[in-house]
Scaffold this active site. Structure first.
Site, PDB file in Angstrom:
ATOM      1  N   GLN A  85      25.394   8.036   0.313  1.00 15.43           N
ATOM      2  CA  GLN A  85      23.985   8.505   0.511  1.00 15.43           C
ATOM      3  C   GLN A  85      23.341   9.415  -0.647  1.00 15.43           C
ATOM      4  O   GLN A  85      22.349   9.271  -0.987  1.00 15.43           O
ATOM      5  CB  GLN A  85      23.814   9.603   1.786  1.00 15.43           C
ATOM      6  N   ARG A 137      29.812  21.050   1.917  1.00 13.88           N
ATOM      7  CA  ARG A 137      30.427  19.926   2.497  1.00 13.88           C
ATOM      8  C   ARG A 137      30.172  18.382   1.784  1.00 13.88           C
ATOM      9  O   ARG A 137      28.990  18.028   1.909  1.00 13.88           O
ATOM     10  CB  ARG A 137      30.071  19.942   3.821  1.00 13.88           C
ATOM     11  N   HIS A 171      33.079   9.109   5.403  1.00 12.44           N
ATOM     12  CA  HIS A 171      31.898   9.320   5.955  1.00 12.44           C
ATOM     13  C   HIS A 171      31.092   7.717   5.958  1.00 12.44           C
ATOM     14  O   HIS A 171      30.299   7.656   5.339  1.00 12.44           O
ATOM     15  CB  HIS A 171      30.973  10.157   5.225  1.00 12.44           C
ATOM     16  N   ASN A 190      34.053  11.968   9.773  1.00 15.82           N
ATOM     17  CA  ASN A 190      32.532  12.283  10.012  1.00 15.82           C
ATOM     18  C   ASN A 190      32.040  11.386  11.270  1.00 15.82           C
ATOM     19  O   ASN A 190      31.908  10.207  11.057  1.00 15.82           O
ATOM     20  CB  ASN A 190      31.440  12.158   9.006  1.00 15.82           C
ATOM     21  N   GLU A 191      31.542  12.140  12.430  1.00 19.39           N
ATOM     22  CA  GLU A 191      31.056  11.389  13.670  1.00 19.39           C
ATOM     23  C   GLU A 191      31.688  10.171  13.881  1.00 19.39           C
ATOM     24  O   GLU A 191      30.915   9.119  13.832  1.00 19.39           O
ATOM     25  CB  GLU A 191      29.469  11.131  13.115  1.00 19.39           C
ATOM     26  N   ASN A 199      28.485  18.490  14.545  1.00 22.05           N
ATOM     27  CA  ASN A 199      27.222  18.048  14.053  1.00 22.05           C
ATOM     28  C   ASN A 199      26.225  18.086  15.172  1.00 22.05           C
ATOM     29  O   ASN A 199      26.502  17.414  16.241  1.00 22.05           O
ATOM     30  CB  ASN A 199      27.207  16.712  13.551  1.00 22.05           C
ATOM     31  N   TYR A 242      21.991  18.138  16.466  1.00 20.91           N
ATOM     32  CA  TYR A 242      20.782  17.721  16.039  1.00 20.91           C
ATOM     33  C   TYR A 242      19.561  18.306  16.841  1.00 20.91           C
ATOM     34  O   TYR A 242      18.655  18.808  16.830  1.00 20.91           O
ATOM     35  CB  TYR A 242      20.573  16.710  15.448  1.00 20.91           C
ATOM     36  N   GLU A 268      27.011  19.846  10.598  1.00 19.55           N
ATOM     37  CA  GLU A 268      25.711  19.345  10.336  1.00 19.55           C
ATOM     38  C   GLU A 268      24.580  19.976  11.145  1.00 19.55           C
ATOM     39  O   GLU A 268      25.016  20.073  12.465  1.00 19.55           O
ATOM     40  CB  GLU A 268      25.638  17.853  10.193  1.00 19.55           C
ATOM     41  N   TRP A 319      22.500  20.074   6.986  1.00 22.59           N
ATOM     42  CA  TRP A 319      22.245  18.632   6.686  1.00 22.59           C
ATOM     43  C   TRP A 319      20.722  18.711   6.128  1.00 22.59           C
ATOM     44  O   TRP A 319      19.992  18.641   7.109  1.00 22.59           O
ATOM     45  CB  TRP A 319      22.634  17.928   7.832  1.00 22.59           C
ATOM     46  N   GLU A 361      19.122   7.436   3.550  1.00 24.62           N
ATOM     47  CA  GLU A 361      19.165   7.818   5.292  1.00 24.62           C
ATOM     48  C   GLU A 361      19.673   6.450   5.807  1.00 24.62           C
ATOM     49  O   GLU A 361      19.118   5.919   6.793  1.00 24.62           O
ATOM     50  CB  GLU A 361      18.099   8.260   5.940  1.00 24.62           C
ATOM     51  N   TRP A 362      20.865   5.856   5.285  1.00 19.93           N
ATOM     52  CA  TRP A 362      21.296   4.648   5.991  1.00 19.93           C
ATOM     53  C   TRP A 362      20.123   3.471   6.412  1.00 19.93           C
ATOM     54  O   TRP A 362      19.547   3.253   5.362  1.00 19.93           O
ATOM     55  CB  TRP A 362      21.979   5.077   7.429  1.00 19.93           C
ATOM     56  N   PHE A 411      15.946  14.439   4.444  1.00 20.21           N
ATOM     57  CA  PHE A 411      16.545  15.576   5.202  1.00 20.21           C
ATOM     58  C   PHE A 411      16.942  16.841   4.535  1.00 20.21           C
ATOM     59  O   PHE A 411      17.449  17.823   4.964  1.00 20.21           O
ATOM     60  CB  PHE A 411      17.790  15.141   6.020  1.00 20.21           C
TER      61      PHE A 411
END
Ligand code: GBH
Length: 492
Positions: A26, A84, A119, A164-165, A307, A309, A382, A431, A438-439, A447
């Protein structure tokens, strides 16, 4: 929305860290420099450019590979104690030397690196050779990569996060095809349609869990004693509330939603197997662990990254036509949405489509982890919000990010409350440090605490939330300006 509570770093126990996070694809760019081979994200963006908004990609991203000194400056200006970021990219052979410099820079500024090994950037070579996470061969390859990192950086890095995730990785990359390598279940518009894909997210998740367990075991056996660090994994989860609190079927649905998101990965790590509701509903699509694997998984972490949100209501449905392992769709007869039985929204709209303001959801998740999963030490790895998806994102407008400022203040306040209620949260990472790729949304979602000017050489500017963080962390206003390059030698 006014903040409920003013809070500063001083409200937290000594040793509690505040930081900001990023991930390499990213932010770094330099996609083929210094001997790096392509990752699945390089391949995906280059091969299926229409999958990404405006055909953006991470070839240059926000050029942090070359501009890391600017990034460290910004962390310093905000008074952050931790950063991070990612390890040297997996599959990059000659980059290790170069990546010594950013670590050095961080440490010289008193900022602790928290390093995520993965990630979402699998080397494309492993995807081509054996379908990466769909094969158990990934376990050893990941372990070898992890060892290179422990060996080369373990003297300086004391907090390792393996993955990650996994939830988002498995669902997006193997369920709905929105992320590389772009595989998906029938009926989804994906880059790489797959044959028998209903089981793929679970196969990928299974191998990923085993790869985590092996890497963590290696660290604990061979490196931990003399390097004195910790290892864990970063799990993402939405919070869930029953669609209607007065009807127990919805409370049960809420529990199943938690099982199928947080529990999918946390329960094997905690007790060596998937949640019962997953076993009973997903059945033969969900792989089994051998007794030895269970033993290796159990307790294979010193700390947990979380993480968070936003949250959703979870509603029981008797028949689930969409029952398949796609994101938010292998729904365990629990339909998730933002509107409850009484017509109320779960939280205020933030301007980022999927993200409602609901800090209580973070507290509720922390309580689930306290009560059901043995209350491990936790880092909020995050937490953050995007600027308006559709709004005016010119610099003058975007730096006035009061939505983010209030969001962070209120979520940080909830972390404090949760600690008072017995949760062992040890740190909070916003984050993201800076606007970035952003993907699938390309550069259209921002962000960052730091604004990146895409029209002016990717220059970094503090948003209001970043300035708020300086105050929060107790940095003198002038020091902030000097560190951010707004004053040179204290002279405007
Ligand atoms: C995080 O995932 C990622 O770890 C991070 O890399 C990313 O930058 C950050 O989210 C912000 O997006 O656009 O409607 O398809 C958090 C979980 C899951 C949230 C996928 C966004 C896509 C919603 N993410 N979801 S949509």
């Amino acid at each position: 929305k006014p903040s409920k509570q003013d809070i500063t770093k001083k409200s937290f126990p000594p040793g509690f860290v505040f930081g900001a996070g990023t991930s390499s694809y990213q932010i770094e760019g330099a996609w083929n420099e210094d001997g790096k081979g392509p990752s699945i994200w390089d391949h995906y963006c280059h091969t299926y450019p229409d999958k990404i908004k405006f055909r953006h990609n991470g070839d240059v991203a926000v050029n942090s590979y070359h501009m890391y000194e600017e990034d460290v400056k910004m962390l310093k200006a905000m008074g952050m104690g931790a950063y991070r970021g990612n390890a040297p990219r997996w599959g990059k052979s000659s980059g290790y030397q170069l990546l010594q410099q950013p670590y050095q820079q961080l440490l010289e500024n008193g900022i602790k690196p928290y390093v995520t090994l993965f990630h979402w950037e699998t080397p494309q070579a492993l995807e081509d050779e054996y379908r990466s996470f769909l094969s158990p061969r990934i376990v050893n390859d990941f372990k070898d990569f992890a060892e290179v990192c422990f060996k080369n950086f373990g003297d300086r890095v004391k907090h390792w996060i393996t993955f990650n995730e996994p939830y988002v990785f498995c669902c997006n990359a193997y369920g709905i095809g929105k992320h590389a390598p772009g595989r998906c279940s029938p009926g989804n518009p994906c880059a790489v349609p797959t044959g028998d894909s209903l089981a793929e997210p679970y196969q990928a998740g299974h191998n990923l869990l085993l790869a985590h367990a092996e890497a963590a075991r290696l660290y604990k056996k061979k490196y931990q004693e003399h390097q004195e660090g910790q290892i864990g994994i970063a799990l993402v989860s939405m919070g869930y509330e029953p669609f209607d609190k007065t009807n127990h079927v919805h409370s049960q649905a809420r529990d199943r939603s938690i099982d199928h998101n947080l529990g999918w990965f946390l329960e094997p790590l905690y007790r060596g197997d998937y949640p019962f509701s997953m076993r009973s509903l997903i059945r033969d699509r969900l792989p089994n662990f051998t007794p030895e694997e269970k033993a290796k998984l159990q307790g294979s972490y010193d700390m947990l990254g979380l993480n968070y949100y936003t949250s959703r209501f979870s509603r029981h449905v008797d028949y689930s036509p969409l029952y398949s392992p796609t994101q938010y769709k292998d729904d365990a007869y629990a339909e998730v949405g933002i509107i409850g039985a009484d017509g109320q929204h779960i939280g205020e709209d933030t301007g980022t489509g999927w993200l409602c303001y609901y800090p209580e959801g973070l507290k509720n998740l922390l309580m689930v982890i306290r009560d059901r999963y043995g209350n491990p030490p936790i880092y909020i790895t995050e937490n953050g919000v995007g600027d308006q998806d559709e709004g005016d994102l010119s610099m003058d407008n975007a730096v006035n990010d009061d939505v983010r400022l209030n969001y962070l203040n209120d979520h940080i306040a909830v972390v404090k409350e949760s600690i008072d209620m017995g949760s062992k949260v040890r740190g909070h990472f916003t984050w993201s440090l800076l606007d970035n790729f952003e993907w699938q949304n390309g550069f259209t979602h921002r962000f960052g605490l730091i604004y990146v000017d895409y029209n002016d050489n990717l220059k970094r500017h503090m948003k209001n939330s970043a300035k708020w963080f300086s105050k929060f962390n107790g940095v003198d206003k002038k020091d902030t300006q000097v560190a951010a390059g707004e004053l040179s030698n204290g002279v405007p």
